[in-house]
Write a protein that holds these residues in place. Structure first.
Motif: not given
Lengths: 283, 287
Positions: B41, B238-242
Motif C-alpha cells: 500500500p 486482504d489485511s494490508i488493503g491489496l
C-alpha cells in the motif's frame, strides 16, 4: 445568457484547440455535444489525448470554448459574471493528490474554498465538519496532510470541494496514483455523494472497472464523443472499445469467452458478483 | 548482475522528534535476469526501498551489495552503480527539464560521455522501446500529454543502457493500450536480458508480467514468492488493503459457494480453462 431548459450540464458544438500559432494547432475538442442531467454519475473513458481533460476543464471555466457553448446549471461559461458561481458549483479534483493540498492541517485545507468565497466563519466550521464527515475523514481533521495515504489525501481534496457546497464534482483521474484500497475508498466516497447527496459526478478514468459505477458512460476519441450509454451498452461493443485502445474489464472478457464457448450465462456480466451469480445458477 | 539487500533499515529524520522507521530489517536478493513485482500500500516503503538499490539513499543500518560489493564501501563508483541500475520515478512531470524531448532523453548518455553518434543511437533505441513518435523528439517535453511524458522518462533511463531497470508505476495514467504497450516493451527488454523490478498498484499487471512478487507493508517485507503463492494468501493480502486480480476473486467466491475450482488462477485465460473444466466435471450441458 441563462438557458432555462438546462437542468444539469449542456454542451453544444464545443470545439477547442491548443497551440502556439495557427500552423501548429491541435484540435483537442472537435465538436462535442453532451447533456448531463443533474444527479447523474457519468464516467468518461477515452485514450490518452482524446480530449477528456480538456472537456472537463470547460465545465468549470478553466477553459473557454473556441466555438460552441457550455451551460452549467443554466449558466453559460462564456459569461464572466457567472465564472465564480460556476466554479463554486462545479468543483474539480485532479490526479496527483500531492499537488492539490496546500494547508498544513487537514481542516484548514478543507476550509480554504469557503474562506475564499467569503463564507461566515461559523458557517465555515460547520461546512468543514460536514464535508470531512461525508468523506469519512473527520477523525483526521487536525492531522498534517502529508502523513495521509493517497486515498485519504484524495478524500481530503474531495472534502475541500464539498465545503463549497457544489452541485457537481468533476474528477480527472483521481484514482490513477492510488493503491487498490485507496481506489476503492475514493470510488465508494463519490458513489455515496452521488446517491445520498444527489451530487452530479463526472469521473474520468483509465480503469475500465470504474465505469461500472456509472449511470452513463461517455467514450471519447480524437476530440469527439464516439459512444455513450450504460456500462453494459458500451462494453458490449467490444470491437470498437478495443479499436480505441480501451479494454473490456477482465470479468467482462471472461464472461464473453465462457458464453461464446456455449456456457449458458449472460455474456455481458461485468462484475465479479454478477459472474459468480450467473455461474451458480447453472445446474 | 545481482543485488543483495541485507538487513536494511532506514530511519527518516533520525534523532529528531519526527523520527520514523521507513524500512525495518529488509532482506532479499535480486538475481540476474529476474522480473520482480514490488507491491504494497501507499506509504509501505516501496519508494524508499528502491532508492537504496542504486545508492540514492544510504541505509541507516544494513547493506546493499551489487555483485557482492557493498555499494557504500570505499572505491565504489556510485555513478557507475546508477548507470547500471536505472530508476524511473513515479511522476514523469518532475523528471523532465530540457528544452526538447531529444535533449531530455540524451541527458544521461551525454553525462556518461557518449559520443554524439552514440548519443543519437541510444536515444533512437530508447525511443523505439517506449513507442514514442519520432516527431515528438523536437518538441518541448512540457507540451506532451501525461502518457507521452511517462514514455520520455522511461526512455531517458533506457538510453543509459542499464542492466537493471527499476520502474515505479510506469503505466499509471496511461490508457489500456498505452499501458499494455509500455509493459510489453518492458517485457521484451527483460527477454533481452535486463533485470526488471516493477513497482505497481495494478495487481493484474503484476500477476501477468512478474515471476516473483515482493510485498512490503509498513516498512517490512512480509511476503516473497511466485504470484500464485502470494495472491492466494488471502488473509494476508486482504489485511494490508491489496486486492488479488479480479479473476482470482471470482475463483475464491466460487469455492465459497461449493465449486471445486483451483484458487491459484491469475489471468482471464486461466480462469476460462478452470471454469470450463469444473463445469465439465459437474456435467453442465453447453449450448
Amino acid at each position: 445568457m441563462m438557458n432555462d431548459d438546462a437542468a444539469g450540464i449542456v454542451i453544444k458544438g464545443l470545439t477547442h484547440s491548443y497551440g502556439l500559432d495557427e500552423n501548429h494547432r491541435v484540435m483537442a475538442l472537435a465538436g462535442v455535444d453532451l447533456v448531463i442531467d443533474e444527479g447523474d454519475f457519468v464516467v468518461i473513458l477515452g485514450p490518452n489525448g482524446s480530449g477528456k481533460s480538456t472537456l472537463a476543464k470547460h465545465l468549470n471555466v478553466l477553459l473557454l470554448p473556441d466555438e460552441g457553448d457550455v451551460w452549467v446549471f443554466g449558466m453559460n461559461t462564456k459569461d464572466p459574471d457567472f465564472t465564480w458561481e460556476i466554479r463554486k458549483n462545479a468543483g474539480m479534483v485532479f490526479q496527483n493528490p500531492d499537488n492539490q493540498i496546500i494547508a498544513t492541517v487537514v481542516e484548514e485545507d478543507v476550509a480554504f474554498g469557503p474562506e475564499n468565497l467569503g463564507v461566515d466563519p461559523k458557517e465555515i466550521r460547520e461546512r468543514v465538519t460536514r464535508a470531512l464527515e461525508a468523506v469519512d475523514m473527520l477523525e483526521f481533521a487536525r492531522h498534517a496532510p502529508h502523513y495521509l495515504s493517497g486515498g485519504q489525501k484524495q478524500r481530503v481534496a474531495i472534502a475541500g470541494i464539498l465545503a463549497m457546497e457544489p452541485k457537481c464534482i468533476i474528477l480527472d483521474e483521481p484514482t490513477a496514483m492510488l493503491d487498490p484500497r485507496g481506489r476503492e475508498e475514493v470510488m465508494q466516497t463519490i458513489t455515496r455523494l452521488n446517491q445520498d447527496m444527489g451530487i452530479t459526478v463526472i469521473h474520468i478514468t483509465h480503469y475500465m472497472d470504474e465505469a461500472l459505477y456509472a449511470d452513463k458512460v461517455v467514450v471519447m476519441n480524437e476530440g469527439k464523443i464516439v459512444m455513450q450509454g450504460t456500462p453494459r451498452d458500451v462494453f458490449e461493443e467490444e470491437e470498437l472499445i478495443s479499436d480505441l485502445g480501451l479494454d473490456v474489464p477482465p470479468i467482462g472478457k471472461l464472461s464473453r469467452m465462457l458464453a461464446s464457448h456455449g456456457v449458458p450465462i449472460d455474456s455481458n456480466a461485468l462484475s465479479v458478483d454478477e459472474l459468480v451469480d450467473e455461474l451458480c445458477q447453472l445446474k | 548482475m545481482s543485488i543483495e539487500v541485507k538487513n536494511l533499515s532506514h530511519i527518516y529524520m533520525q534523532g529528531t522528534l519526527t523520527e520514523a522507521f521507513a524500512l525495518t530489517d529488509v532482506s532479499f536478493t535480486v538475481e540476474d535476469g529476474e522480473f520482480i513485482g514490488l507491491i504494497g500500500p501507499t506509504g509501505s516503503g516501496k519508494s524508499t526501498l528502491i532508492q537504496h538499490l542504486n545508492g540514492l539513499l544510504k541505509p541507516t543500518s544494513g547493506t546493499v551489495l551489487v555483485d557482492g560489493v557493498d555499494i557504500w564501501s570505499k572505491g565504489v563508483s556510485l555513478k557507475e552503480i546508477r548507470r547500471k541500475i536505472g530508476l524511473v520515478f513515479q511522476y514523469p512531470e518532475q523528471q523532465v527539464f530540457e528544452e526538447t524531448v531529444f535533449d531530455d532523453i540524451a541527458f544521461g548518455p551525454r553525462n556518461l560521455g557518449y559520443s554524439p553518434e552514440e548519443v543519437e543511437r541510444s536515444v533512437e533505441a530508447a525511443r523505439q522501446v517506449v513507442g514514442l513518435d519520432k516527431e515528438l523528439l523536437s518538441r518541448s517535453p512540457f507540451d506532451l500529454s501525461g502518457g507521452q511524458l511517462r514514455r520520455v522518462a522511461v526512455a531517458g533511463i533506457l538510453a543509459m543502457n542499464p542492466e537493471v531497470l527499476v520502474l515505479d508505476e510506469p503505466a499509471a495514467g496511461l490508457d489500456p493500450k498505452g499501458r499494455k504497450e509500455i509493459l510489453d516493451n518492458i517485457k521484451k527488454l527483460h527477454e533481452s536480458g535486463i533485470t526488471v523490478i516493477l513497482v505497481s498498484h495494478n495487481m493484474e499487471d503484476v500477476a501477468y508480467f512478474c515471476q516473483r512478487i515482493l510485498v512490503l507493508y509498513d516498512g517490512t517485507l512480509i511476503a516473497d514468492g511466485a504470484p500464485r503463492e502470494v495472491f492466494t494468501k488471502e488473509k494476508l493480502i486482504d489485511s494490508i488493503g491489496l486486492k488479488p486480480p479480479e479473476v482470482t476473486i471470482v475463483m475464491r467466491k466460487l469455492r465459497q459457494r461449493g465449486w471445486s475450482v483451483r484458487e491459484d488462477v491469475l489471468t482471464v485465460e486461466e480462469g476460462f480453462e478452470e471454469i470450463l473444466r469444473c463445469l465439465g466435471t459437474k456435467g453442465v450441458a453447453l449450448i
